[in-house]
Structures are given as C-alpha cells and as structure tokens.
Design a protein around this motif. Structure first.
Motif, PDB file in Angstrom:
ATOM      1  N   PHE A  55       0.855  -1.178   0.000  1.00 42.24           N
ATOM      2  CA  PHE A  55       0.000   0.000   0.000  1.00 42.24           C
ATOM      3  C   PHE A  55       0.892   1.229   0.000  1.00 42.24           C
ATOM      4  O   PHE A  55       1.944   1.236   0.644  1.00 42.24           O
ATOM      5  CB  PHE A  55      -0.864   0.076   1.271  1.00 42.24           C
ATOM      6  N   ASP A  56       0.461   2.284  -0.686  1.00 44.76           N
ATOM      7  CA  ASP A  56       1.025   3.613  -0.467  1.00 44.76           C
ATOM      8  C   ASP A  56       0.144   4.228   0.615  1.00 44.76           C
ATOM      9  O   ASP A  56      -1.083   4.248   0.469  1.00 44.76           O
ATOM     10  CB  ASP A  56       0.958   4.458  -1.738  1.00 44.76           C
ATOM     11  N   ILE A  57       0.763   4.692   1.691  1.00 48.20           N
ATOM     12  CA  ILE A  57      -0.013   5.239   2.804  1.00 48.20           C
ATOM     13  C   ILE A  57       0.481   6.626   3.179  1.00 48.20           C
ATOM     14  O   ILE A  57       1.650   6.949   3.002  1.00 48.20           O
ATOM     15  CB  ILE A  57       0.020   4.314   4.044  1.00 48.20           C
ATOM     16  N   ALA A  58      -0.422   7.442   3.709  1.00 47.35           N
ATOM     17  CA  ALA A  58      -0.082   8.777   4.192  1.00 47.35           C
ATOM     18  C   ALA A  58       0.759   8.656   5.462  1.00 47.35           C
ATOM     19  O   ALA A  58       0.703   7.646   6.176  1.00 47.35           O
ATOM     20  CB  ALA A  58      -1.352   9.562   4.476  1.00 47.35           C
ATOM     21  N   LEU A  59       1.522   9.694   5.753  1.00 45.66           N
ATOM     22  CA  LEU A  59       2.381   9.670   6.939  1.00 45.66           C
ATOM     23  C   LEU A  59       1.574   9.505   8.226  1.00 45.66           C
ATOM     24  O   LEU A  59       2.060   8.904   9.188  1.00 45.66           O
ATOM     25  CB  LEU A  59       3.247  10.929   6.990  1.00 45.66           C
TER      26      LEU A  59
END
Length: 102
Positions: free
Chosen positions: A53-57
């Motif tokens: 997954f690309d995830i927000a900080l």
C-alpha cells in the motif's frame, strides 16, 4: 511475520506518502484494516513491483504504534530479494547501507 513501512516521502497531491508491506498478504490486510486504509488501494503486480500500500504519513504513524517496523528506502528491494533468494542483491544492499552509514 512482520509489517514494514519505509522512510520515503513521495508527494501525492497535498499528501506525503510512503510504502507499507508485509511478509504475508493476510498480515498486510490486517494492518490496513487496523489503520483505516481501504483494501481497494492494495497495489499488486504487474502494475506494482510488489504487493504493498502507499499510505499517508498519518497512517504510517498509526502502523508504527501497532508494531510495524520502520525501514529505509532499500527496504522494499531487500524484501523482494529475500523472497527471491537473491543473495547477491542482499549483499549489494548491505554494502550500500554500510557506505551511507560510514
């Protein structure tokens, strides 16, 4: 079994993103559910190099609180090399990390 997040920072609109992956799909999905990442954002080959997954900080911070392991930008390459049993690539990553630390 482990869930990983890296220290990369990719801009996506107004968000800053990093990667999250795991030793198993089951563990990755459990973590995604726990931090509120929708499963529809799962990235898989052939459109992605590996399952992640690309995830927000903000989600990264939650994952770390729940036990995810922080790694550097070489973490995904190391993960793929381990899956493939690519000892030469693992050695190369170790050398790069050693040079950067020195």
């Amino acid at each position: 079994m482990t869930v990983y997040v890296d220290d990369v920072r990719h801009q996506f609109g107004r968000m800053v993103m990093c990667h999250m992956w795991a030793d198993s799909l089951e563990e990755l999905l459990v973590m995604a559910d726990a931090i509120g990442v929708q499963r529809k954002w799962l990235q898989v080959p052939p459109k992605a190099s590996w399952v992640h997954f690309d995830i927000a900080l903000s989600k990264k911070a939650q994952a770390l609180k729940l036990g995810a392991v922080l790694t550097d930008k070489y973490g995904p390459l190391e993960h793929l090399a381990r899956q493939k049993g690519d000892e030469a690539k693992l050695e190369q990553i170790t050398q790069i990390r050693t040079q950067r630390a020195g």
